[in-house]
Design an enzyme around this catalytic site. Structure first.
Site, PDB file in Angstrom:
ATOM      1  N   ALA A 173       0.835  -1.204   0.000  1.00 15.27           N
ATOM      2  CA  ALA A 173       0.000   0.000   0.000  1.00 15.27           C
ATOM      3  C   ALA A 173       0.871   1.255   0.000  1.00 15.27           C
ATOM      4  O   ALA A 173       0.601   2.218  -0.736  1.00 15.27           O
ATOM      5  CB  ALA A 173      -0.922  -0.006   1.210  1.00 15.27           C
ATOM      6  N   TYR A 174       1.914   1.243   0.791  1.00 18.00           N
ATOM      7  CA  TYR A 174       2.841   2.372   0.830  1.00 18.00           C
ATOM      8  C   TYR A 174       3.437   2.609  -0.555  1.00 18.00           C
ATOM      9  O   TYR A 174       3.466   3.739  -1.054  1.00 18.00           O
ATOM     10  CB  TYR A 174       3.939   2.068   1.848  1.00 18.00           C
ATOM     11  CG  TYR A 174       4.959   3.176   2.034  1.00 18.00           C
ATOM     12  CD1 TYR A 174       4.736   4.202   2.946  1.00 18.00           C
ATOM     13  CD2 TYR A 174       6.152   3.175   1.325  1.00 18.00           C
ATOM     14  CE1 TYR A 174       5.672   5.215   3.137  1.00 18.00           C
ATOM     15  CE2 TYR A 174       7.096   4.182   1.508  1.00 18.00           C
ATOM     16  CZ  TYR A 174       6.850   5.192   2.412  1.00 18.00           C
ATOM     17  OH  TYR A 174       7.779   6.182   2.592  1.00 18.00           O
ATOM     18  N   GLY A 175       3.905   1.552  -1.196  1.00 15.59           N
ATOM     19  CA  GLY A 175       4.492   1.682  -2.523  1.00 15.59           C
ATOM     20  C   GLY A 175       3.502   2.182  -3.557  1.00 15.59           C
ATOM     21  O   GLY A 175       3.831   3.014  -4.406  1.00 15.59           O
ATOM     22  N   ALA A 176       2.266   1.668  -3.491  1.00 19.32           N
ATOM     23  CA  ALA A 176       1.246   2.082  -4.466  1.00 19.32           C
ATOM     24  C   ALA A 176       0.937   3.562  -4.341  1.00 19.32           C
ATOM     25  O   ALA A 176       0.784   4.270  -5.354  1.00 19.32           O
ATOM     26  CB  ALA A 176      -0.020   1.257  -4.261  1.00 19.32           C
ATOM     27  N   LYS A 178       2.895   5.909  -3.069  1.00 16.32           N
ATOM     28  CA  LYS A 178       4.052   6.703  -3.501  1.00 16.32           C
ATOM     29  C   LYS A 178       4.105   6.760  -5.033  1.00 16.32           C
ATOM     30  O   LYS A 178       4.459   7.793  -5.602  1.00 16.32           O
ATOM     31  CB  LYS A 178       5.348   6.114  -2.941  1.00 16.32           C
ATOM     32  CG  LYS A 178       5.528   6.326  -1.451  1.00 16.32           C
ATOM     33  CD  LYS A 178       5.596   7.811  -1.075  1.00 16.32           C
ATOM     34  CE  LYS A 178       5.957   8.013   0.392  1.00 16.32           C
ATOM     35  NZ  LYS A 178       6.014   9.438   0.771  1.00 16.32           N
TER      36      LYS A 178
END
Length: 269
Positions: A173-176, A178
């Site tokens: 979720a963090y990567g998405a 960002k």
């Protein structure tokens, strides 16, 4: 015999070089610790008048006082990126205090526990969205309006992450979000470039912030694993990341907009 020299043969004094951000009013969101605090200190050393914003007032006061004790100019305002009214108020506070806004560094972010996508809790995803994507969007909208109304031209930098460049099974979720922030950055650059407002992002790699230290606590050895994948074989100090943000906010990057600059020790190569 008088041996006193009749001329001064000492080396000439080096010319004074203006600071990278001399004369600029700069807002730093997420300035209480980590990269944001390092950026606030650096920007002030480089001649900016800095408005610090973050959720925790005690941290803001500490960093603000450090800057003032070193001869810099700084004020602070409490701001939660998840609170739309608070974000707008922080931008307005910078303009009210200093009379203008030239530059902004949107660095605030939160993380979620590491794990595969099916283990991400809905509440955590919603919080990540509110702070890591919706917050920078709110900030950019308010900052563009303030720059347009005061300085006329300026620069904005968002903090992304190398974790948003590819599939991220550990922090999905963090990567998405960002990666979505990268898209917003590019869209803002295209939209506001004709007005002379540049918008860029930095994508840090492993950086020794509180967020990474917490990750190391729940996943012992993760920093060593990340360093082994990094050509420079080490993590960054927050100040090293701040240097990249300072350059992008300065006039020395005057022909750079729409970039997502990796500051990752070569991790993404």
């Amino acid at each position: 015999m008088n041996t006193t020299p009749t001329t001064d043969v000492s080396a000439p004094a080096a010319p004074l070089v203006p600071g990278l951000l001399a004369g600029k009013v700069t807002l730093v969101i997420g300035a209480g610790r980590g990269i944001g605090a390092a950026a606030a200190r650096l920007f002030a050393r480089e001649g900016a008048r800095v408005m610090l914003a973050a959720r925790t007032e005690a941290q803001l006061k500490e960093v603000t006082e450090e800057i003032r004790a070193s001869g810099g100019t700084a004020e602070h305002v409490v701001c939660d990126l998840a609170d739309a009214a608070g974000v707008r108020a922080a931008v307005e506070h910078a303009v009210d205090r200093y009379g203008r806004l030239d530059a902004a560094f949107n660095n605030g972010a939160v993380a979620a526990p590491p794990g595969p996508m099916d283990q991400v809790r809905e509440a955590d995803f919603d919080r990540l969205y509110a702070v890591n994507l919706r917050g920078p969007w709110l900030a950019m909208v308010a900052e563009v309006a303030a720059i347009r109304a005061t300085a006329g031209r300026g620069a904005i930098v968002n903090t992304s992450s190398v974790g948003g460049f590819a599939g991220n099974p550990v922090l999905p979720a963090y990567g998405a979000l960002k990666r979505a922030l990268n898209s917003l950055t590019e869209s803002a650059a295209v939209t506001y470039g004709p007005e002379g407002i540049r918008v860029n992002a930095i994508a840090p790699g492993t950086t020794l912030t509180e967020m990474v230290h917490r990750w190391e606590e729940v996943s012992p050895g993760v920093v060593d694993q990340l360093n082994a994948r990094t050509p420079l074989r080490r993590a960054a100090d927050p100040g090293e990341i701040a240097e990249a943000a300072a350059w992008l906010l300065s006039d020395r990057s005057s022909y750079v907009t729409g970039a997502v600059l990796p500051v990752d020790g070569g991790m993404g190569v």
